[in-house]
Design an enzyme around this catalytic site. Structure first.
Site, PDB file in Angstrom:
ATOM      1  N   ASP A  56      -9.598  -9.325  -1.555  1.00 26.29           N
ATOM      2  CA  ASP A  56      -8.765  -9.148  -2.741  1.00 26.29           C
ATOM      3  C   ASP A  56      -9.641  -8.393  -3.744  1.00 26.29           C
ATOM      4  O   ASP A  56     -10.786  -8.795  -3.971  1.00 26.29           O
ATOM      5  CB  ASP A  56      -8.418 -10.565  -3.257  1.00 26.29           C
ATOM      6  CG  ASP A  56      -7.465 -10.558  -4.435  1.00 26.29           C
ATOM      7  OD1 ASP A  56      -7.538  -9.622  -5.258  1.00 26.29           O
ATOM      8  OD2 ASP A  56      -6.675 -11.514  -4.540  1.00 26.29           O
ATOM      9  N   TYR A 149       1.846  -5.127 -18.355  1.00 26.79           N
ATOM     10  CA  TYR A 149       1.779  -4.192 -17.221  1.00 26.79           C
ATOM     11  C   TYR A 149       1.537  -2.771 -17.735  1.00 26.79           C
ATOM     12  O   TYR A 149       0.670  -2.048 -17.221  1.00 26.79           O
ATOM     13  CB  TYR A 149       3.069  -4.254 -16.386  1.00 26.79           C
ATOM     14  CG  TYR A 149       3.076  -3.217 -15.289  1.00 26.79           C
ATOM     15  CD1 TYR A 149       2.192  -3.303 -14.219  1.00 26.79           C
ATOM     16  CD2 TYR A 149       3.938  -2.120 -15.347  1.00 26.79           C
ATOM     17  CE1 TYR A 149       2.169  -2.332 -13.222  1.00 26.79           C
ATOM     18  CE2 TYR A 149       3.925  -1.146 -14.357  1.00 26.79           C
ATOM     19  CZ  TYR A 149       3.032  -1.256 -13.298  1.00 26.79           C
ATOM     20  OH  TYR A 149       3.006  -0.290 -12.319  1.00 26.79           O
TER      21      TYR A 149
HETATM   22  C1  8X3 Z   1       5.981   1.567 -11.770  1.00 23.93           C
HETATM   23  C2  8X3 Z   1       6.910   2.333 -12.594  1.00 23.93           C
HETATM   24  O1  8X3 Z   1       8.493   2.340 -14.609  1.00 23.93           O
HETATM   25  O2  8X3 Z   1       8.769   0.556 -12.971  1.00 23.93           O
HETATM   26  O3  8X3 Z   1       4.706   1.534 -12.315  1.00 23.93           O
HETATM   27  O4  8X3 Z   1       6.899   0.549 -14.470  1.00 23.93           O
HETATM   28  S1  8X3 Z   1       7.780   1.370 -13.707  1.00 23.93           S
END
Ligand code: 8X3
Length: 249
Positions: A56, A149
């Site tokens: 990992d 994220y």
């Molecule tokens: C993936 C694209 O726009 O779903 O990183 O975050 S999004």
């Protein structure tokens, strides 16, 4: 010339697509991931020389151990594809889950840094190498619920830029790929296995595939030595940004 390409998170999605495309390109592959069984299946599937490493990227000690124990003929890694990463949750920032945050930060930022730290010194020493980081359109601007994220992918952008500066005096190239909507296990993981909710993300629009992104990775890796594909934003045609997606009703 055949290259040695190390891909993290190679058991699914963009990582697996990269494994297949680099294999088709005639390259030798070091595939890393957490799922030993899947890595073995992929090794059997590919018509290429493949070495698998089970770890990992969040486990710095294990990663270091695996990389330093590489047999001599596998040590000269030409291309590092820092692909391992994930999104967890889509809650407002003030309601986010601490564990999800840590998993994303530890994988998407610290895991990428660990692999870079372990592999790029050899590239610098040999005067040859390419780092391809899988960033995201999510790193360009926040979208609703994307908060942590998006921040991790903004970090990937800045870390790619930083590394590019640090190796500018060497032949090493650094690429930040920024995919938009790609249909993989991404949304299923984000919604903790809620497949119905995950399916809604791709409704009414033709999303990208992992192959679409892998094609760009292979292109960047095979560009002439004086060409550095620094950053590529790859969106679905009916997507204009992380938050502007036009769906058919
Ligand atoms: C993936 C694209 O726009 O779903 O990183 O975050 S999004």
């Amino acid at each position: 010339m055949n290259k040695i390409v190390l891909i993290t998170g190679a058991t699914s999605g963009i990582g697996l697509a990269c494994a297949r495309k680099f294999a088709a390109n005639g390259d030798k592959l070091i595939l890393t991931g957490r799922n030993e069984h899947r890595l073995q299946e992929i090794k059997q599937e590919l018509d290429a020389e493949v070495l698998t490493l089970v770890f990992d990227v969040r486990d710095r000690e294990k990663a270091a151990e695996c990389i330093s124990a590489l047999p001599d003929e596998w040590q000269k890694i030409d291309v590092l594809v820092n692909n391992a990463g994930l999104a967890l949750g889509l809650e407002p920032e003030y309601e986010g889950n601490y564990e999800d945050w840590e998993t994303m930060i530890d994988t998407n930022i610290k895991g990428l840094l660990t692999m870079t730290r372990l592999i790029v010194p050899g590239m610098v020493q040999r005067g040859c190498g390419h780092v391809i980081n899988v960033g995201s359109v999510a790193g360009d601007a926040a979208y609703a619920g994307g908060n942590v994220y998006c921040a991790t992918k903004a970090a990937v952008k800045v870390l790619s830029d930083g590394l590019r500066i640090d190796v500018a005096g060497t032949p090493i190239r650094v690429t930040n790929l920024k995919p938009g909507l790609v249909e993989t296990n991404f949304s299923n993981t984000r919604f903790h296995g809620d497949t119905d909710r995950a399916a809604t993300v791709y409704q009414g629009i033709q999303p990208l595939t992992g192959d679409d992104i892998a094609d760009v990775a292979v292109f960047a890796a095979n560009a002439p030595a004086h060409v550095q594909i620094a950053e590529v934003l790859i969106l679905a045609t009916h997507q204009a940004s992380g938050s502007v997606i036009v769906r058919k009703k």
